[in-house]
Write an enzyme that holds these catalytic residues in place. Structure first.
Site, mmCIF file in Angstrom:
data_model
loop_
_atom_site.group_PDB
_atom_site.id
_atom_site.type_symbol
_atom_site.label_atom_id
_atom_site.label_comp_id
_atom_site.label_asym_id
_atom_site.label_seq_id
_atom_site.Cartn_x
_atom_site.Cartn_y
_atom_site.Cartn_z
ATOM 1 N N PHE A 1 1.167 -10.530 -5.188
ATOM 2 C CA PHE A 1 2.269 -9.617 -5.528
ATOM 3 C C PHE A 1 2.108 -8.352 -4.697
ATOM 4 O O PHE A 1 1.132 -7.619 -4.844
ATOM 5 C CB PHE A 1 2.321 -9.258 -7.019
ATOM 6 C CG PHE A 1 3.560 -8.451 -7.320
ATOM 7 C CD1 PHE A 1 4.771 -9.076 -7.592
ATOM 8 C CD2 PHE A 1 3.547 -7.063 -7.256
ATOM 9 C CE1 PHE A 1 5.932 -8.338 -7.805
ATOM 10 C CE2 PHE A 1 4.712 -6.317 -7.466
ATOM 11 C CZ PHE A 1 5.901 -6.961 -7.744
ATOM 12 N N ASP B 1 -4.415 -4.542 -0.053
ATOM 13 C CA ASP B 1 -3.426 -3.882 -0.891
ATOM 14 C C ASP B 1 -4.143 -3.394 -2.154
ATOM 15 O O ASP B 1 -4.401 -4.168 -3.077
ATOM 16 C CB ASP B 1 -2.299 -4.866 -1.235
ATOM 17 C CG ASP B 1 -1.237 -4.228 -2.132
ATOM 18 O OD1 ASP B 1 -1.503 -3.163 -2.716
ATOM 19 O OD2 ASP B 1 -0.149 -4.815 -2.258
ATOM 20 N N LYS C 1 1.023 4.082 -6.507
ATOM 21 C CA LYS C 1 0.901 4.220 -7.961
ATOM 22 C C LYS C 1 0.135 5.480 -8.390
ATOM 23 O O LYS C 1 0.703 6.562 -8.453
ATOM 24 C CB LYS C 1 0.254 2.963 -8.551
ATOM 25 C CG LYS C 1 1.132 1.714 -8.409
ATOM 26 C CD LYS C 1 0.541 0.542 -9.155
ATOM 27 C CE LYS C 1 1.205 -0.775 -8.871
ATOM 28 N NZ LYS C 1 2.312 -1.106 -9.741
HETATM 29 C C1 LIG Z 1 -0.750 -4.924 -5.572
HETATM 30 C C2 LIG Z 1 0.614 -4.321 -5.541
HETATM 31 N N1 LIG Z 1 1.204 -4.081 -4.367
HETATM 32 C C3 LIG Z 1 2.411 -3.525 -4.287
HETATM 33 C C4 LIG Z 1 3.120 -3.187 -5.418
HETATM 34 C C5 LIG Z 1 4.491 -2.604 -5.292
HETATM 35 O O1 LIG Z 1 4.538 -1.261 -5.651
HETATM 36 P P1 LIG Z 1 5.933 -0.562 -6.001
HETATM 37 O O2 LIG Z 1 6.409 -1.165 -7.281
HETATM 38 O O3 LIG Z 1 5.599 0.902 -6.120
HETATM 39 O O4 LIG Z 1 6.852 -0.850 -4.865
HETATM 40 C C6 LIG Z 1 2.537 -3.418 -6.671
HETATM 41 C C7 LIG Z 1 3.271 -3.083 -7.912
HETATM 42 O O5 LIG Z 1 3.017 -3.559 -8.983
HETATM 43 C C8 LIG Z 1 1.256 -4.000 -6.741
HETATM 44 O O6 LIG Z 1 0.667 -4.250 -7.903
#
Ligand SMILES: Cc1ncc(COP(=O)(O)O)c(C=O)c1O
Length: 399
Positions: free
Chosen positions: A141, A226, A255
């Site tokens: 994700f 990530d 976040k």
């Molecule tokens: C590992 C990871 N990458 C990217 C994102 C995407 O972030 P955003 O919702 O701020 O676009 C999330 C969101 O839950 C995430 O958990």
């Protein structure tokens, strides 16, 4: 009709139904707690998907935000502002990054990394134009934009949104042999979550990331971690890569970079990868704005100065121990690292969502993921007695 019922009805009527929230309407937050419109208090065990690591409405972040909001909020990057350099300096000192690119949402940071790594592949690695490949993991994700959902393996996230962006090769998470087999001369990067959060807090076997790091180095592949969810203290370390004893070439954070006050994300990189981006090739009106920078600076400061990362390590171990002591025939697995935890239920339990509703009635907010898993990620300021209380509610719910 109660106020909350009205608000829910209006949301349903006027809003796109792209979410299915638990029906609790929150109006206030402080530390680990949030309150609904009827004044009922809840222990927040989601932390807005780990964006509120510092606790709700942290007073020092709030003060920084209010102060900056009264001075200067947005200049665009057409001009410079007096906060951005300080954020760069503080992030670089904390993470050892050599280059930083600020964006807003997590997905934007992921997109930015994909762009930069592709360009690096063509200009530095010498991959033929248009041939760059990035290795990603099944059940990933990384956000919701078109290129990102193009390499999602979740049918809900992907189906119906084609045509898809090409250039991604998917391998099973945690399988170093499959990773090896996926590398070819056009591989420019590998984009991986240190722990797969949305997939249900999936932690790979020890040694997996060490091997991936070696393979990336040997094959001149940029390792992009990530850490948008795992980063900034969530797992008991500043970055989850520290548990693996490795360093990524590119790290994505978001976040909790703002403590939940504002969308702020960043790409942290070695000089070579972000070095390929020249004026006009990437940007964002809001990325790096002074308000975001001031908020992020305060969010990082409280995270480190107030011992939140250490607390996440200690309270995470304690919370997991508590969860593992629960005797219940519907619990299939308990796993986690730091305060990023999950309780997986057996399929016969009938789905995790109903238990999230029972927990809500008991005053604890948690979110189901992937049908049978309850994800638990409280703010990093949680105390021992609050953990005890949470474990008691979870035990009573699952017993
Ligand atoms: C590992 C990871 N990458 C990217 C994102 C995407 O972030 P955003 O919702 O701020 O676009 C999330 C969101 O839950 C995430 O958990």
């Amino acid at each position: 009709m109660s106020n909350s019922k009205n608000l829910i009805d209006t949301e349903q009527r006027l809003g796109a139904h792209n979410y299915k929230p638990l029906d609790v309407v929150l109006t206030r937050g402080e530390g680990v707690y949030v309150w609904d419109t009827d004044g009922k208090r809840y222990l927040d065990c989601l932390s807005a998907y780990s964006a509120v690591n510092q606790g709700h409405c942290h007073p020092k972040i709030l003060a920084a935000m209010v102060e900056q909001a009264g001075k200067l909020t947005l200049t665009s990057r057409a001009f410079r502002n007096d906060q951005l350099a300080h954020l760069y300096e503080e992030l670089a000192a904390l993470t050892g990054s050599h280059k930083i690119l600020p964006m807003n949402s997590g997905a934007e940071a992921v997109e930015t990394a994909i762009k930069a790594v592709r360009k690096w592949g063509y200009e530095v690695k010498g991959v033929p134009e248009g041939k760059a490949e990035i290795i990603v993991c099944a059940d990933n994700f990384h956000g919701r934009t078109l290129s990102i959902v193009s390499f999602s393996t979740d049918p809900d996230a992907r189906t119906g949104f084609g045509p898809y962006t090409p250039g991604f090769r998917t391998v099973p998470f945690g399988d170093a042999d499959a990773f090896t087999a996926a590398i070819n001369e056009n591989t420019v990067g590998a984009l991986i979550e240190p722990i797969q959060g949305e997939a249900g807090v999936i932690i790979p076997q020890p040694g997996y990331f060490k091997r991936v790091r070696e393979l990336c180095t040997e094959n001149k592949v940029t390792l992009i971690l990530d850490e948008i969810q795992t980063g900034l203290g969530r797992t008991g370390k500043l970055l989850a890569e520290e548990h693996e004893g490795i360093e990524a070439d590119v790290t994505l954070i978001g976040k909790a970079l703002s403590g939940g006050f504002y969308p702020v994300s960043a790409v942290l990189s070695n000089s070579e990868v972000l070095g390929v981006l020249k004026p006009g090739q990437h940007g964002s009106t809001f990325g790096g704005n002074p308000l975001a920078c001031a908020v992020a600076r305060a969010a990082l400061r409280v995270l480190t100065e107030e011992g939140m990362i250490e607390n996440a390590a200690v309270m995470g171990d304690y919370f997991l121990e508590g969860l593992r002591s629960i005797r219940s025939n519907i619990v299939k697995d308990v796993r986690g690292r730091g305060l990023m935890m999950a309780v997986e239920l057996v399929p016969e339990a009938g789905g995790a969502r109903q238990y999230c509703y029972t927990l809500k009635d008991r005053g604890l907010l948690a979110k189901d993921t992937h049908e049978n898993t309850i994800r638990l990620a409280p703010p990093l300021v949680i105390t021992k007695s609050q953990v005890d209380w949470a474990v008691e509610q979870i035990e009573k719910t699952l017993a």
